[in-house]
Design an enzyme around this catalytic site. Sequence first.
Site, PDB file in Angstrom:
ATOM      1  N   CYS A  34      34.673  41.790   6.540  1.00 57.26           N
ATOM      2  CA  CYS A  34      35.087  43.082   5.606  1.00 57.26           C
ATOM      3  C   CYS A  34      35.211  42.602   4.091  1.00 57.26           C
ATOM      4  CB  CYS A  34      36.165  43.873   6.036  1.00 57.26           C
ATOM      5  SG  CYS A  34      36.394  44.413   7.591  1.00 57.26           S
ATOM      6  N   CYS A 103      41.395  44.173  10.900  1.00 56.07           N
ATOM      7  CA  CYS A 103      42.492  44.475   9.775  1.00 56.07           C
ATOM      8  C   CYS A 103      43.501  44.671   9.293  1.00 56.07           C
ATOM      9  CB  CYS A 103      41.411  45.841   9.075  1.00 56.07           C
ATOM     10  SG  CYS A 103      39.721  45.994   8.776  1.00 56.07           S
TER      11      CYS A 103
END
Length: 138
Positions: A34, A103
């Site tokens: 990301c 994440c």
Amino acid sequence: MLYSEKVLDHFSNPRNVGEIEDADGVGEIGNAKCGDIMKMYLKIDNDIITDAKFKTFGCGAAVATSSMATELIKGKSIDDALKLTNKAVVEALDGLPAVKVHCSVLAEQAVRSALSDYYTRQGIDPVPIVGEIKEPEE
Ligand SMILES: [Zn+2]
């Protein structure tokens, strides 16, 4: 709904954002997938994490998981913080979409990275205590 209420809440109102100037341990970790970068600051007194702050440049899930991670470790012992898994962070947030689970790994590793820095500053080899810090691959 893709994200739980708690994820949206921690993303919109992240807890413990900022830095601690006289932190006892600072960790930084990134993930290529990301492009998230997370910096974690810890204040430690007698093996207790008395304060935790973070700065995250990244996606919403990265912000929400770092916010939740700081909430979960504040006031806890280093031992407890080391037991914090990304799974516990995800559960505390009532789940994350599968594509965003990496994440939460970032949040777990950021805490470990900061603790590793804490031990290094004391002249203690952190690897036997904290383990190797790995940048999440997915
Ligand atoms: Zn992310």
